[in-house]
Design an enzyme around this catalytic site. Structure first.
Site, short mmCIF file in Angstrom:
data_model
loop_
_atom_site.label_atom_id
_atom_site.label_comp_id
_atom_site.label_asym_id
_atom_site.label_seq_id
_atom_site.Cartn_x
_atom_site.Cartn_y
_atom_site.Cartn_z
N ARG A 103 -66.12 -143.23 23.81
CA ARG A 103 -64.75 -142.70 23.87
C ARG A 103 -64.68 -141.28 23.32
O ARG A 103 -63.98 -140.44 23.85
CB ARG A 103 -63.79 -143.64 23.13
N LYS B 176 -52.00 -142.14 17.04
CA LYS B 176 -51.04 -141.92 18.15
C LYS B 176 -50.02 -143.06 18.24
O LYS B 176 -48.83 -142.81 18.40
CB LYS B 176 -51.78 -141.81 19.49
N ARG C 243 -60.64 -154.85 17.48
CA ARG C 243 -60.47 -154.54 18.90
C ARG C 243 -61.85 -154.50 19.55
O ARG C 243 -62.78 -153.96 18.98
CB ARG C 243 -59.82 -153.16 19.03
N ARG D 20 -60.57 -150.61 11.51
CA ARG D 20 -59.29 -151.02 12.10
C ARG D 20 -59.32 -152.52 12.43
O ARG D 20 -60.33 -153.02 12.93
CB ARG D 20 -59.12 -150.21 13.39
N ARG E 249 -55.53 -138.21 30.48
CA ARG E 249 -56.81 -138.14 29.78
C ARG E 249 -57.84 -137.30 30.51
O ARG E 249 -58.95 -137.13 30.02
CB ARG E 249 -57.37 -139.55 29.63
P1 AMP Z 1 -56.36 -146.55 24.17
O1 AMP Z 1 -55.69 -147.67 23.46
O2 AMP Z 1 -55.44 -145.43 24.54
O3 AMP Z 1 -57.59 -146.07 23.43
O4 AMP Z 1 -56.88 -147.13 25.58
C1 AMP Z 1 -57.78 -148.22 25.61
C2 AMP Z 1 -58.62 -148.17 26.89
O5 AMP Z 1 -57.75 -148.26 28.04
C3 AMP Z 1 -59.42 -146.90 27.09
O6 AMP Z 1 -60.65 -146.90 26.40
C4 AMP Z 1 -59.60 -146.94 28.61
O7 AMP Z 1 -60.57 -147.88 28.99
C5 AMP Z 1 -58.24 -147.44 29.09
N1 AMP Z 1 -57.30 -146.31 29.28
C6 AMP Z 1 -56.14 -146.07 28.60
N2 AMP Z 1 -55.53 -144.96 29.04
C7 AMP Z 1 -56.32 -144.47 30.04
C8 AMP Z 1 -56.25 -143.33 30.89
N3 AMP Z 1 -55.23 -142.45 30.82
N4 AMP Z 1 -57.24 -143.13 31.79
C9 AMP Z 1 -58.27 -144.00 31.89
N5 AMP Z 1 -58.41 -145.09 31.11
C10 AMP Z 1 -57.45 -145.33 30.19
#
Ligand code: AMP
Length: 217
Positions: free
Chosen positions: A167, A14, A156, A123, A89
């Protein structure tokens, strides 16, 4: 004005695809995960609040996420539009979003779960300049060091097998229904995320009837 949502499991590309899409079209890439990671890195109050949740691979509370998204979009620095990544989400976030903004399309990057595991666990990230690497497809020239700034690469904190499983199950239970909701409105473009990044980008642009990618540098 173009307003897109990009969805897909972790590791489906993404971030990379959003950057490519924004680069020459003048769109702004809004990554909710990046906003939270910035706060964690800068040790802000918000960062302290979300750090543990993020590291466990769990979702941050909806009120907080919505206020972060609203505040970011209220900056109105997106004259040509935006690509929002990592949001919505779940059903509630989707409703909040659709009430406030009209969307021109949802890009859904599809990747089988065994490929997700393979990609995510290999990653690596440069904590200094933010450059992403992958030990399978996109290795740094010198092992463990960033090609751009030479800083030591890290994993990460939420790219552990346990956090990844959390996740993935959140994605299947909470995020997939959002896709179905969008699908009923005919917004969704399903894109195979397995090919190399440039090919995936070409498929996205085809689906959205956008001009072919032209690098700006
Ligand atoms: P990502 O990089 O998009 O995987 O986001 C990393 C982390 O940020 C996720 O595992 C959540 O803890 C938090 N996060 C990001 N976007 C959201 C969202 N829309 N709703 C809830 N938590 C989020």
């Amino acid at each position: 004005m173009r307003k897109y949502v990009i969805m897909g499991v972790q590791g489906s590309g993404k971030g990379t695809q959003s950057e490519l899409l924004c680069d020459d079209l003048g769109l702004v890439h809004i990554s909710v995960g990046d906003i939270f990671r910035w706060h964690v890195k800068k040790h802000t109050k918000l960062g302290a609040h979300v750090r543990r949740t993020m590291n466990a691979g769990e979702l941050v509370g909806d009120d907080l996420v919505e206020s972060v998204v609203r505040e970011r979009l209220d900056q109105h620095d997106w004259n040509y539009g935006f690509v929002i990544d990592g949001f919505p989400r779940n059903g509630r976030q989707a409703e909040f979003f659709m009430e406030s903004y009209d969307i021109d399309g949802v890009i859904h990057l599809e990747l089988p779960e065994d490929e997700v595991r393979r990609r995510v666990l290999s990653r690596r990230l440069c904590p200094n300049c933010g450059m992403d690497y992958n030990l399978i497809a996109d290795r740094p020239k010198e092992p463990g060091r960033c090609d751009i700034c030479g800083h030591q690469l890290i994993t990460r904190e939420d790219d552990t097998p346990e956090a990844l499983e959390a996740r993935l199950s959140d994605y299947n239970e909470k995020t997939r229904p959002v896709l179905e909701l969008f699908r009923r409105k005919e917004y969704v473009h399903d894109i195979d995320a397995r090919p190399p990044a440039e090919e995936v980008q070409a498929s996205i642009r085809d689906a959205l009837h956008l001009p072919a990618y032209k690098a700006t540098v």
